[in-house]
Design a protein around this motif. Structure first.
Motif, PDB file in Angstrom:
ATOM      1  N   ASP A  12      -5.142  -3.224   8.792  1.00  0.00           N
ATOM      2  CA  ASP A  12      -5.629  -3.693   7.673  1.00  0.00           C
ATOM      3  C   ASP A  12      -5.974  -5.412   8.206  1.00  0.00           C
ATOM      4  O   ASP A  12      -5.608  -5.687   9.123  1.00  0.00           O
ATOM      5  CB  ASP A  12      -4.792  -3.969   6.139  1.00  0.00           C
TER       6      ASP A  12
ATOM      7  N   HIS B 171       1.112   4.544   5.973  1.00  0.00           N
ATOM      8  CA  HIS B 171       0.204   3.884   6.558  1.00  0.00           C
ATOM      9  C   HIS B 171      -0.949   3.712   7.445  1.00  0.00           C
ATOM     10  O   HIS B 171       0.492   4.073   8.490  1.00  0.00           O
ATOM     11  CB  HIS B 171      -0.013   2.233   5.947  1.00  0.00           C
TER      12      HIS B 171
ATOM     13  N   HIS C 162      -8.963  -1.325   5.056  1.00  0.00           N
ATOM     14  CA  HIS C 162      -8.678  -0.664   5.749  1.00  0.00           C
ATOM     15  C   HIS C 162      -8.813   0.012   6.601  1.00  0.00           C
ATOM     16  O   HIS C 162      -9.845   0.646   6.194  1.00  0.00           O
ATOM     17  CB  HIS C 162      -8.186   0.693   4.639  1.00  0.00           C
TER      18      HIS C 162
ATOM     19  N   GLU D  64       0.888  -1.267   0.160  1.00  0.00           N
ATOM     20  CA  GLU D  64       0.285   0.351   0.489  1.00  0.00           C
ATOM     21  C   GLU D  64       0.526   1.186  -0.166  1.00  0.00           C
ATOM     22  O   GLU D  64       2.142   0.927   0.333  1.00  0.00           O
ATOM     23  CB  GLU D  64      -0.858   0.153   1.134  1.00  0.00           C
TER      24      GLU D  64
HETATM   25 ZN   LIG Z   1      -5.089  -0.493   4.871  1.00  0.00          ZN
END
Ligand SMILES: [Zn+2]
Length: 331
Positions: free
Chosen positions: A199, A195, A278, A191
């Motif tokens: 997740d 971040h 997410h 990703e």
């Molecule tokens: Zn994520």
């Protein structure tokens, strides 16, 4: 780790209870609340058989595997599955079972086991649970207690505060995350940098639930997040859900949602290399660590007029759980 099963009805050996010989247990002069443990009352007219036992284990690969091993010989596989989910449900305001468990974490359970007239064996109730996370200083405890107006009873900590709180700890129900049946380590998703969220690997189409009561303030597409929903909660905190395949019906700004209600479904829209949710917690427009932001305030206390009864029940339940801890140490 072996099995720790202690029968709490001294007058009856397990083999006297199973198979289904009708048995009547009476304790003259005792009120139900005075029983040493939850009363095990087996009516001659009823072929449902019930007993109480303890299950302890240490998590090696997953909660499911640990329960699966600890329950061998005392519960059928289906009941062991169910027990893993029940444990996750009991602590769903405190622990994100899909992420917070580590190798070496210990659990102790006191359960009510029921054999139905057709011979099926189920866990009818989890009476008490202790979860000792290796990265937490104090174990989490849950004591089942029936309060008036609650058909299924509730879980309280040792001080009598409800385990229910304003927010769930995870936006995807533990029972929906298939990885409990396999490897515990979640795949790493490629990703964007920096971040800021958490997740949750889950199959495409898995329901995503609102972690608390609130109002939808955004439902649409937003860059790398793909299909995204933002929910504002009463305390001003915003929960964000990204990469969804699609939204539940009626999701638009202004829609009120209740804790636990389905708002959409796991997908891989936006910058995602595989299906996952997410999840972010934002305060003042900045992403915060959900673990800290969702650290639940204590729930409601037990009603004052129930306190004495609760304390009696708590002492019995904790005594049983301690017993199982000692037993497992000496193995
Ligand atoms: Zn994520």
């Amino acid at each position: 780790m072996g099995i720790v099963a202690v029968w709490l009805t001294p007058a009856l050996e397990p083999k006297q209870i199973f198979p289904m010989a009708p048995v009547v247990v009476t304790r003259p002069g005792l009120e139900p609340a005075d029983f040493l443990f939850r009363p095990v009352v087996i009516e001659a007219s009823n072929t449902e058989l019930m007993d109480t036992l303890q299950i302890s284990g240490v998590i090696q690969s997953s909660l499911y595997n640990a329960l699966n091993e600890s329950g061998v010989g005392v519960l059928p596989p289906s009941a062991r599955h169910q027990l893993a989910w029940s444990l996750a449900d009991i602590f769903e305001y405190k622990v994100d079972m899909s992420r917070d468990l580590r190798q070496g974490d210990k659990f102790h359970l006191l359960i009510e086991r029921l054999q139905k007239p057709n011979g099926a064996i189920i866990v009818s109730k989890v009476l008490g649970a202790r979860l000792a996370l290796s990265n937490a200083s104090n174990p989490l405890e849950a004591i089942h207690f029936d309060t008036p107006g609650s058909s299924t009873g509730q879980y309280y900590d040792a001080s009598g505060m409800s385990l229910r709180a304003a927010f769930l700890r995870a936006p995807v129900a533990f029972r929906r995350i298939s990885s409990i049946f396999g490897a515990r380590k979640h795949p790493i998703f490629g990703e964007w940098r920096n971040h800021t969220g958490t997740d949750y690997a889950a199959p495409m189409g898995t329901p995503v639930r609102a972690i608390g009561d609130g109002v939808v303030i955004f439902a649409g597409t937003k860059g790398g997040y793909g299909n995204m929903i933002d929910i504002r909660h009463r305390n001003g905190m915003v929960s964000r859900y990204g990469h969804m395949r699609n939204f539940a019906t009626g999701m638009r700004p202004g829609t009120r949602v209740a804790m636990g209600s389905t708002i959409g479904y796991v997908g891989m829209t936006g910058w995602a290399t595989g299906p996952h949710l997410h999840f972010e917690i934002r305060v003042g427009g900045v992403a915060h660590d959900p673990k800290l932001a969702l650290q639940s305030r204590s729930g409601e206390p037990i009603p004052a007029n129930e306190r004495v009864l609760f304390q009696k029940m708590r002492n019995q339940t904790l005594a049983s759980l301690n017993q199982s801890r000692l037993a497992s140490v000496t193995e």
